[in-house]
Design an enzyme around this catalytic site. Structure first.
Site, mmCIF file in Angstrom:
data_model
loop_
_atom_site.group_PDB
_atom_site.id
_atom_site.type_symbol
_atom_site.label_atom_id
_atom_site.label_comp_id
_atom_site.label_asym_id
_atom_site.label_seq_id
_atom_site.Cartn_x
_atom_site.Cartn_y
_atom_site.Cartn_z
ATOM 1 N N GLU A 107 0.807 -1.221 0.000
ATOM 2 C CA GLU A 107 0.000 0.000 0.000
ATOM 3 C C GLU A 107 0.840 1.272 0.000
ATOM 4 O O GLU A 107 0.286 2.372 0.086
ATOM 5 C CB GLU A 107 -0.949 -0.021 1.191
ATOM 6 N N LYS A 159 5.968 -1.704 1.703
ATOM 7 C CA LYS A 159 5.305 -2.096 2.952
ATOM 8 C C LYS A 159 5.295 -3.618 3.083
ATOM 9 O O LYS A 159 5.616 -4.179 4.118
ATOM 10 C CB LYS A 159 3.894 -1.539 2.975
#
Length: 778
Positions: free
Chosen positions: A488, A601
């Protein structure tokens, strides 16, 4: 990263009290039983920093979305599991002084989560004004035997003085979610009752009209067996209590036993909630605390027999894996197909307690191997029952012809996530739903699931993918534009490799499933295709064209798949070059800086390689792992376990072990500074995967179990049970080799280091390490 939890094989121990760590400990020491959960808040008053949390399964509120501006297709609400009535409260007043650990000198403090027997114990000694010393030992649990009830034993001793104690057991329904978008309270009172030793409070949620009856019954005993004086009954809005005053002598222990029940209209007719609560409370009170606790220990012993992982020689690793397994088992039992697994379970408010793709991608393997197949089947049926809503969700975004987009976040099948780059673009979640069907069938052999439920879901998902791609005249291939992958930290990208790869895999698997159902159950096939208006020739021809002509970004010079188009345009800085003061970047950097950075991430490419491992040779896996791992900051709880499994496959023992410790102790050591608002329940299943699929190398191939294990250098051995197609297999990996025990009547063929062995019923098998040619069967 914190490091204050004492290492112990069976207990989580906090020695000494630091108020700055209290909310973290409230998460870590949470208890639950699948139908209710409770953060480790104190029974007595506490005026310091705390997050009150008691949660009842299936009860939620559609909190109105709070955004700066509205977009077409935006969900109108964000569903939230509710902070329900506080059932643990016991107000304590010593003379005229309210017992509050934030306002007194703490001489000694200890908190212990006994995972073996399933209870929380807290003990402390404090000094009040005038050197008046008080000792308290509090023990409580959410019963997994009487699974809508909890019990508390609260023993208080005045160590060096006599005084009057005012004891106020209460239920407080005037509670609020700290994450309420508009500071709204979500409960209305329906009724209340207060009797001499019991009280009941009925609450109803606004909008959704769920009803919950919370009841309590208490008993107070001194060492002399003193009877309870008549209590003063207290009522106010959303609050009921009993007040009892007792004169206590120095060194005389007084024990308060409190029993509570949370009953919801999800499980009982509303008109019977109060009466049922009365009956249930009386039944557990008649048992008494000690008998309930003994039953709790016996029930947990059975759970541990099914799902324990035993690690010899490494206490930190042993404690961590048991903590993860314990939290999983007290969050979800699988008996109710209406329920699912929130990313924070019953331990906090973040993520709303809703269902995410985490369940299918991470939790399914754990439940497949440690519980009855019906448990996992219920997770799949949960999604099947939401198919109509998934089709509606897709229609809101402009898709048609029965295409389904499962929600990123949901309670009832409707999308309720409110960040556009995720709500509209993180569409890989559809792939997780489909892969879970495949994974369930691969593990259980239950291909008939395709006939009754699975195929209909797969067709709807493939219809979505076929409409989500478009033909690029420039590339002469199909492309997937404007998506967000599991990573993300990159939003609205074109041709995310993972999303495109899982999309074509879904279509391939749907084509295979169509052939199976057509042959095995022609009548079911015809009924389904007519009901969903499936144009087999036209739609399958389109899917095959997309599969054959899909564009996947890659770099031939490096020999890697690219996260998405343009990834190599970013400045290629590695995580090791980051200053520690910049970590975690999601708490230190602007979102703009994160989006422009190379940092990941969680690695999309490695997620795809993990799920579809058989499609890639080892050199391809190694090149991609060696490229992406140094660029991954692991600020998703779902990330380290995948890296641990792939590192283990590649023989990178040190990194596999390091990633295992990171995923297993993520909450215990608060790696990412985000444990205070709840534990990472769904990623805990990834911790189990990192041992069983990582170090033990377990895979399912051709309807058989395969193991290719290695033993981390710090460990003397590790062992676990696996339930597979009617057999229960204990696997122990030691320095000498692999020991197998078939604990069931069903014989099983198992492949160790790619060689097949028959493990007969109740038989033992020893296979030497792969560098030895000797095998011994007993």
């Amino acid at each position: 990263m914190k490091n204050y939890i004492v290492e112990d094989e069976w207990n989580i121990i906090e020695s000494g009290f630091d108020p700055h760590l209290n909310k973290i400990s409230e998460s870590i020491f949470s208890i639950g039983n699948g139908l209710m959960g409770q953060r480790a808040n104190f029974e007595e008053s506490y005026s310091g920093d705390t997050l009150q949390g008691n949660y009842v399964a299936g009860i939620y509120y559609p909190d109105k979305t709070r955004v700066g501006w509205w977009k077409n297709g935006y969900p109108e609400y964000f569903a939230k599991v509710l902070n329900a009535a506080n059932w643990i409260g016991i107000g304590i007043k010593i003379g005229e002084t309210i017992l509050d650990l934030n306002k007194c000198e703490i001489i000694d403090f200890k908190r212990v989560l006994n995972m073996k027997e399933g209870y929380l114990e807290r003990s402390f000694v404090i000094s009040l004004e005038g050197n008046r010393q008080v000792s308290v030992v509090a023990k409580r649990f959410c019963s997994i035997v009487d699974d809508e009830t909890g019990a508390i034993s609260y023993a208080i001793t005045l160590l060096n003085f006599d005084d009057e104690l005012t004891i106020t057991p209460f239920i407080d329904g005037d509670v609020q979610n700290q994450d309420a978008n508009y500071d709204e309270k979500f409960w209305d009172e329906l009724y209340h009752e207060v009797h001499d030793q019991s009280a009941f409070l009925g609450l109803c949620t606004k909008k959704t009209n769920f009803e919950v009856c919370t009841g309590m019954q208490f008993d107070i005993q001194t060492e002399k067996g003193q009877a309870i004086p008549v209590s003063r009954k207290i009522t106010k809005e959303k609050y009921v209590a009993n007040e009892v005053k007792i004169r206590v002598q120095k060194e005389e222990k007084l024990t308060i036993y409190k029993y509570a029940a949370n009953l919801s209209s999800e499980n009982y007719p509303k008109e019977l909630l109060l009466a049922t609560c009365h009956t249930m409370l009386q039944e557990v009170a008649d048992k008494g605390f000690d008998k309930m606790l003994a039953e709790q220990a016996a029930a947990w012993a059975k759970k541990w027999e099914e799902s324990d992982i035993v690690i010899e020689g490494d206490v930190a690793a042993q404690q961590a894996i048991r903590f993860n397994i314990f939290q999983l088992n007290q969050t979800y039992t699988g008996e109710d197909a209406r329920l699912n697994i929130g990313p924070k379970g019953f331990t906090g408010e973040k993520y709303g307690g809703s269902t995410y793709w985490d369940t299918e991608a991470y939790c399914v393997p754990f439940y497949l191997a440690t519980a009855s197949p019906e448990i996992t089947k219920n997770l799949l049926i949960y999604r099947y029952k939401h198919l109509a809503k998934a089709i509606e969700n897709a229609e809101k975004l402009g898709f048609n012809n029965g295409a389904a987009l499962y929600p990123m976040v949901t309670m009832n099948g409707e999308e309720c996530h409110n960040e556009w780059e995720i709500t509209f673009e993180e569409i890989h979640r559809n792939g997780a739903i489909a892969f879970a069907i495949y994974n369930y069938i691969r593990y259980t052999g239950d291909k008939d699931y395709l006939i009754t439920y699975g195929l209909e879901v797969l067709v709807a998902i493939s219809r979505f993918w076929s409409q989500r791609v478009n033909w690029s005249a420039d590339k002469k291939q199909y492309v997937m534009l404007g998506v967000t992958g599991p990573n993300e930290y990159e939003n609205n990208v074109n041709n995310n490799w993972y999303t495109s790869t899982i999309a074509t895999w879904c279509m391939k698997y749907t084509l295979e499933s169509l052939d199976y159902v057509r042959i095995q159950s022609p009548e079911s096939f015809m009924e389904l295709t007519e009901r969903i208006r499936f144009d087999e020739f036209k739609e399958t021809t389109e899917w095959k064209s997309i599969i054959q002509n899909m564009y996947y970004p890659k770099d031939d010079n490096l020999g890697i798949f690219l996260q998405q188009d343009g990834y190599l345009d970013k400045e290629q800085v590695l995580v090791k070059d980051l200053n520690l003061s910049d970590r975690p970047i999601n708490q230190k950097w602007s979102w703009d800086r994160i989006l422009r950075s190379v940092f990941i991430k969680q690695a999309d490419v490695l997620q795809g390689i993990y799920l579809l491992e058989d499609q890639f040779d080892e050199d391809t896996i190694r090149r991609n792992f060696d490229f992406y791992e140094p660029r991954t900051v692991h600020e998703s709880s779902l990330s380290p376990c995948v890296h641990a499994i792939l590192a283990a496959k590649l023989g990178d023992e040190q990194r596999a072990y390091d990633f295992y410790l990171q995923t297993s102790r993520l909450d215990l050591d608060d790696y990412n500074n985000d444990t205070d608002d709840g534990l990472h329940i769904t990623s805990m299943a990834g911790t189990w995967m990192s041992v069983v699929e990582g170090f033990a190398g377990m895979r399912i191939k051709d309807d058989q179990l395969y193991f290719h294990p290695f033993l981390p250098v710090r460990w003397q051995s590790f062992s676990f049970n696996i339930i597979f197609r009617g057999s229960v297999l204990n696997v122990k990996i030691g320095h000498d080799g692999v020991h197998l025990e078939n604990k069931s009547v069903t014989p099983l063929t198992v492949c160790i280091f790619d060689k097949a062995f028959e493990v007969n019923q109740y038989a033992n098998l020893y296979v030497a390490n792969s560098d030895s040619k000797s095998e011994i069967q007993i």
